[in-house]
Structures are given as structure tokens and as C-alpha cells.
Design a protein around this motif. Sequence first.
Motif, short mmCIF file in Angstrom:
data_model
loop_
_atom_site.label_atom_id
_atom_site.label_comp_id
_atom_site.label_asym_id
_atom_site.label_seq_id
_atom_site.Cartn_x
_atom_site.Cartn_y
_atom_site.Cartn_z
N ARG A 145 -28.48 12.32 18.15
CA ARG A 145 -27.05 12.28 18.44
C ARG A 145 -26.36 13.22 17.45
N TRP A 146 -25.23 13.74 17.86
CA TRP A 146 -24.53 14.73 17.04
C TRP A 146 -25.52 15.79 16.53
N GLU A 147 -26.36 16.27 17.43
CA GLU A 147 -27.47 17.14 17.03
C GLU A 147 -27.04 18.45 16.37
N PRO A 148 -25.91 19.05 16.76
CA PRO A 148 -25.52 20.29 16.05
C PRO A 148 -25.38 20.10 14.55
N LEU A 149 -24.87 18.94 14.12
CA LEU A 149 -24.74 18.66 12.69
C LEU A 149 -26.11 18.53 12.04
N ALA A 150 -27.02 17.86 12.71
CA ALA A 150 -28.36 17.66 12.15
C ALA A 150 -29.19 18.94 12.16
N GLY A 151 -28.78 19.92 12.95
CA GLY A 151 -29.58 21.14 13.08
C GLY A 151 -29.34 22.19 12.02
N HIS A 152 -28.33 22.02 11.17
CA HIS A 152 -28.03 23.02 10.13
C HIS A 152 -28.91 22.77 8.90
N GLU A 153 -30.21 22.97 9.08
CA GLU A 153 -31.16 22.59 8.03
C GLU A 153 -30.96 23.36 6.74
N GLN B 235 -35.00 12.97 12.57
CA GLN B 235 -34.69 12.30 13.84
C GLN B 235 -33.66 13.06 14.68
N ARG B 236 -33.14 14.16 14.14
CA ARG B 236 -32.05 14.91 14.78
C ARG B 236 -30.84 13.98 15.00
N ASP B 237 -30.58 13.15 13.99
CA ASP B 237 -29.53 12.14 14.06
C ASP B 237 -28.36 12.58 13.18
N GLY B 238 -27.33 13.17 13.82
CA GLY B 238 -26.19 13.65 13.08
C GLY B 238 -25.37 12.55 12.44
N VAL B 239 -25.45 11.33 12.97
CA VAL B 239 -24.73 10.21 12.37
C VAL B 239 -25.29 9.91 10.98
N LEU B 240 -26.61 9.91 10.85
CA LEU B 240 -27.22 9.69 9.53
C LEU B 240 -26.90 10.84 8.59
N VAL B 241 -26.90 12.06 9.13
CA VAL B 241 -26.55 13.21 8.30
C VAL B 241 -25.12 13.09 7.80
N ALA B 242 -24.21 12.70 8.69
CA ALA B 242 -22.81 12.52 8.28
C ALA B 242 -22.69 11.45 7.21
N ALA B 243 -23.45 10.35 7.37
CA ALA B 243 -23.43 9.29 6.35
C ALA B 243 -23.94 9.81 5.01
#
Length: 202
Positions: free
Chosen positions: A119-127, A165-173
Motif C-alpha cells: 500500500r502507498w507503494e510509491p513511498l515505499a519504492g524510494h529506496e 513489504q512495499r508497505d508505504g504506511v510502515l515507511v510513513a510511520a
Amino acid sequence: MTIGISEPGGRPLSEVLRELPPGRAVTVAETLEAVGPRAHGCALLVLALPDAVPLPLPSLSVVLAVPLLLLTLHLAAFGGERGLPARVGGVALPARLVGMLRDRVAPLLRRAEGFSHPRWEPLAGHERLLALVCLYLAVLLLLPLPFFNTPPALCLVLLALGMVQRDGVLVAAGLVGTAMVTLALGWIAGGLWSLAGTSALI
């Protein structure tokens, strides 16, 4: 030199950790050979989890800090397309740590994997950008502040699991947590500065 990683279709990291061999040390590369093309994020998880849980292993932060720095620098410079740096993949995880990863960390990680999904994959993709944040957190782990290792390590775990996990919610957290850690560090530094100034006047 880099260590290659498996093709797509790797297994969940919690499952890999549960199958670690008992009673002997293993390298990071051996630990992650079955996780597929997510080796950088999984390596971040493996190296940060002992501080995040935390595990009762003295001096472990110092042992794992340098591989964390090398890993985040490599990910920031080259992205996740290349394999793990050889100096990171060759790091030996002590037998006691391996046992704790298998028996204590794997069940916790399995629960986290259960509620996490893409979810919110664009955020999780900026490795590469996220790797710079992870580098900053890895530097914070080296600070000689009592009881301060756990918050940055937790942020690292959130960011790493979000990338895996490609989980943008966790990245945001993880990013919000990093901001809070930075504010707390600024408050501590300001308090020490004020204390030093008061002491100088006495």
C-alpha cells in the motif's frame, strides 16, 4: 564486490529465520540467501532487530553498527538492484544471536508480516532516499546515550519492513518516528547545553 541474491519469489523473512540452524554462527549472506530480491531490506531488519527488541546481548550494537552503516551507504549509492556488499554479507552472526532470531524474533516478525501488505507503494519504492534516512538512524545507534538505542532501531525496523513489504504506511510511520527521535535528540542536546552554561556561571 557484492554478494548475489536469489531471483524473485523469495520466502518470508520470518520463515527463513525460523529455519536458522541451532548452535552455530551463520553469516548474513547465509541467513538471507532464500529471501529473493529484498536482501537489503531484510539485512536491515536482521541487523536492526536486536536493538529494537532488544535482546540481552552485551556490546551487540557496536558489533552490528558498522555493517549497518556499510549497508545503508551501499543502498543509498546503488539502490537495491545490486547484491549485498561482501563485507556485509560476510558478517558472522553469533550463535547466541542466531538462536534468539530464530526463537524470539521470528514469531514477532511473522505477526508483523501478517498485517503488512503493499500500500502507498510509491513511498515505499524510494529506496535510495530511504537509505539516507536509515544511514542517519544507524549513526544515531552509535551515540553513547543510555537507553537511546531502541527508538532509532524501531524506526529502522519500520522503514526496512516497509521496503521489504512495499508497505508505504510502515515507511510513513518510520519517517514520523525518525522526526520524533530527532526532536527528542534536539531536546536532550539543548538541555545539556543549558546545563553546561549554568555550570560555567557557577
